[in-house]
Design a protein around this motif. Sequence first.
Motif, mmCIF file in Angstrom:
data_model
loop_
_atom_site.group_PDB
_atom_site.id
_atom_site.type_symbol
_atom_site.label_atom_id
_atom_site.label_comp_id
_atom_site.label_asym_id
_atom_site.label_seq_id
_atom_site.Cartn_x
_atom_site.Cartn_y
_atom_site.Cartn_z
ATOM 1 N N UNK A 99 4.377 14.668 -8.056
ATOM 2 C CA UNK A 99 5.110 15.525 -9.196
ATOM 3 C C UNK A 99 3.800 16.350 -9.479
ATOM 4 N N UNK A 100 4.186 17.547 -9.767
ATOM 5 C CA UNK A 100 3.079 18.455 -10.253
ATOM 6 C C UNK A 100 3.685 19.260 -11.794
ATOM 7 N N UNK A 101 3.272 19.026 -12.691
ATOM 8 C CA UNK A 101 3.687 19.691 -14.228
ATOM 9 C C UNK A 101 3.091 20.777 -14.351
ATOM 10 N N UNK A 102 3.973 21.787 -15.124
ATOM 11 C CA UNK A 102 3.463 23.023 -15.529
ATOM 12 C C UNK A 102 2.923 24.141 -14.464
ATOM 13 N N UNK A 103 3.540 23.948 -13.408
ATOM 14 C CA UNK A 103 2.955 25.038 -12.170
ATOM 15 C C UNK A 103 3.519 26.475 -12.437
ATOM 16 N N UNK A 104 2.533 27.186 -12.367
ATOM 17 C CA UNK A 104 2.872 28.660 -12.604
ATOM 18 C C UNK A 104 2.858 29.243 -10.945
ATOM 19 N N UNK A 105 3.801 29.646 -10.300
ATOM 20 C CA UNK A 105 3.885 29.834 -9.024
ATOM 21 C C UNK A 105 3.401 31.111 -8.814
ATOM 22 N N UNK A 106 2.154 31.710 -9.077
ATOM 23 C CA UNK A 106 1.638 32.943 -9.042
ATOM 24 C C UNK A 106 0.863 33.175 -7.586
ATOM 25 N N UNK A 107 0.361 31.924 -7.329
ATOM 26 C CA UNK A 107 -0.431 31.835 -5.752
ATOM 27 C C UNK A 107 0.173 30.849 -5.172
ATOM 28 N N UNK A 108 0.392 30.589 -3.776
ATOM 29 C CA UNK A 108 0.578 29.922 -2.844
ATOM 30 C C UNK A 108 -0.330 28.712 -3.106
ATOM 31 N N UNK A 121 10.045 18.588 6.865
ATOM 32 C CA UNK A 121 11.134 17.858 6.258
ATOM 33 C C UNK A 121 10.717 17.143 4.899
ATOM 34 N N UNK A 122 9.844 17.657 4.252
ATOM 35 C CA UNK A 122 9.833 16.922 2.744
ATOM 36 C C UNK A 122 10.693 17.576 1.843
ATOM 37 N N UNK A 123 11.302 17.353 1.080
ATOM 38 C CA UNK A 123 12.080 18.024 0.290
ATOM 39 C C UNK A 123 11.380 18.469 -1.029
ATOM 40 N N UNK A 124 11.443 19.526 -1.758
ATOM 41 C CA UNK A 124 10.766 20.119 -2.761
ATOM 42 C C UNK A 124 11.729 20.767 -3.655
ATOM 43 N N UNK A 125 11.618 20.393 -4.982
ATOM 44 C CA UNK A 125 12.528 20.893 -6.091
ATOM 45 C C UNK A 125 11.643 21.406 -7.169
ATOM 46 N N UNK A 126 11.770 22.683 -7.284
ATOM 47 C CA UNK A 126 10.830 23.045 -8.495
ATOM 48 C C UNK A 126 11.984 23.152 -9.650
ATOM 49 N N UNK A 127 11.707 22.583 -10.911
ATOM 50 C CA UNK A 127 12.637 22.434 -11.982
ATOM 51 C C UNK A 127 11.937 23.259 -13.077
ATOM 52 N N UNK A 128 12.412 24.331 -13.592
ATOM 53 C CA UNK A 128 12.168 25.078 -14.684
ATOM 54 C C UNK A 128 12.077 24.494 -15.717
ATOM 55 N N UNK A 129 11.191 25.047 -16.806
ATOM 56 C CA UNK A 129 11.328 24.431 -18.222
ATOM 57 C C UNK A 129 12.688 24.384 -18.949
ATOM 58 N N UNK A 130 13.559 25.183 -18.324
ATOM 59 C CA UNK A 130 15.102 25.403 -19.009
ATOM 60 C C UNK A 130 15.944 24.521 -18.238
ATOM 61 N N UNK A 131 15.274 23.745 -17.182
ATOM 62 C CA UNK A 131 15.984 22.585 -16.472
ATOM 63 C C UNK A 131 16.888 23.289 -15.173
ATOM 64 N N UNK A 132 16.851 24.827 -15.102
ATOM 65 C CA UNK A 132 17.373 25.163 -13.957
ATOM 66 C C UNK A 132 16.439 24.958 -12.699
ATOM 67 N N UNK A 170 7.290 28.591 -16.073
ATOM 68 C CA UNK A 170 6.440 27.270 -15.716
ATOM 69 C C UNK A 170 7.572 26.208 -14.915
ATOM 70 N N UNK A 171 7.053 25.462 -13.871
ATOM 71 C CA UNK A 171 7.736 24.594 -13.064
ATOM 72 C C UNK A 171 7.246 23.358 -13.035
ATOM 73 N N UNK A 172 8.185 22.415 -12.982
ATOM 74 C CA UNK A 172 7.682 21.082 -12.426
ATOM 75 C C UNK A 172 8.209 20.844 -10.866
ATOM 76 N N UNK A 173 7.029 20.739 -10.040
ATOM 77 C CA UNK A 173 7.236 20.718 -8.803
ATOM 78 C C UNK A 173 7.306 19.261 -8.390
ATOM 79 N N UNK A 174 8.733 18.815 -7.513
ATOM 80 C CA UNK A 174 8.815 17.386 -6.984
ATOM 81 C C UNK A 174 8.981 17.349 -5.597
ATOM 82 N N UNK A 175 8.149 16.479 -4.991
ATOM 83 C CA UNK A 175 8.105 16.474 -3.458
ATOM 84 C C UNK A 175 8.344 15.082 -2.990
#
Length: 326
Positions: A222-231, A176-187, A208-213
């Motif tokens: 918060x993790x910035x500049x996340x490239x979701x290529x690998x889990x 039940x942790x909420x995770x939002x991936x915010x793209x560099x274009x803010x989608x 690239x995404x900023x991961x918010x948990x």
Amino acid sequence: MKNKNYEYDVALSFAGENRAYVEEVANSLKIRGIKVFYDLFEETNLWGKNLYEYLSEIYQNRAKYTVLFISGFYNQKLWTNHERVSMQARAFQESREYILPARFDDTEIPGILKTVGYINLTDRTPDEFAGLIEKKIKKDQTFLKSRWSKISTLINPKPYIFTIKIESESGELIKNAKIVLVANNLTYLEGFTDEKGLAHFIIRTRKLYTALIAHPEYPGVMFKDLNPKEDILITIEKTKGSGSTILNKSGEIPLISGRIKPVVKSNKVLSLYADNIAIEGGVHQPYDFELNKSICLEDNGGNIIHLTFRFFQGRIALVDYCKHKS
């Protein structure tokens, strides 16, 4: 360049003492439609063949991947080490990962560096591990099918699944942790972790995404500049009395009644509106604030909390909160 067609998606190399586990993996892969080389599935083909030559051919040339089940037993066997040498001969010729190590224990295997990524089998069921193999194979297939055009791949890649696992410092899985991936274009993409601490996202655009948990019992991460290529695996640390939440435009904060709404003014100053909540003892609203600086809020019941914005872009905000200490 045309991709080579392999007879098997994956070949399994293991010691006989670990057969019970591996056989369940093989059966699960077969049910999932994965072409798997497992010796008991091939008794007719193996009958009468020169096994030394035939197995060399299997592990070196006829499987897309090999899974090496590492254990103390594996290191003691003549045949498994023959299979390993065949795999490594292939691996030297490849520009991608070919040998996929999976460990029952910490046994050192010649030629398999400790820095090579592996899967720990001690807390995974055979079916869960088969699911990881299936995912690895399908991600590879998606990549190879789109390789014919680099431009097309960058603009419109095939969708794939990206997974984030959340656990505590003690190894407890966080659900039940909420995770939002915010793209560099803010989608953005959003989801929640399940009972196994996993949140899955379908990635359709290469950004690239900023991961918010956020979680009610843990500070925000918060993790910035996340490239979701690998889990990825993320470990979060609990702080007594602190929690976090993610707001979309506006929302409620636990421990206090009413709603808050952060906004960005025309001069790019961050400001906060609060409905039926006093900010800093009742100052004029909207209240200008800065990231990472605490704000005191009080509701009509006298409940007081301290709020800290860790991230605010577009309409998405990551907020830490803690109860006021008397």
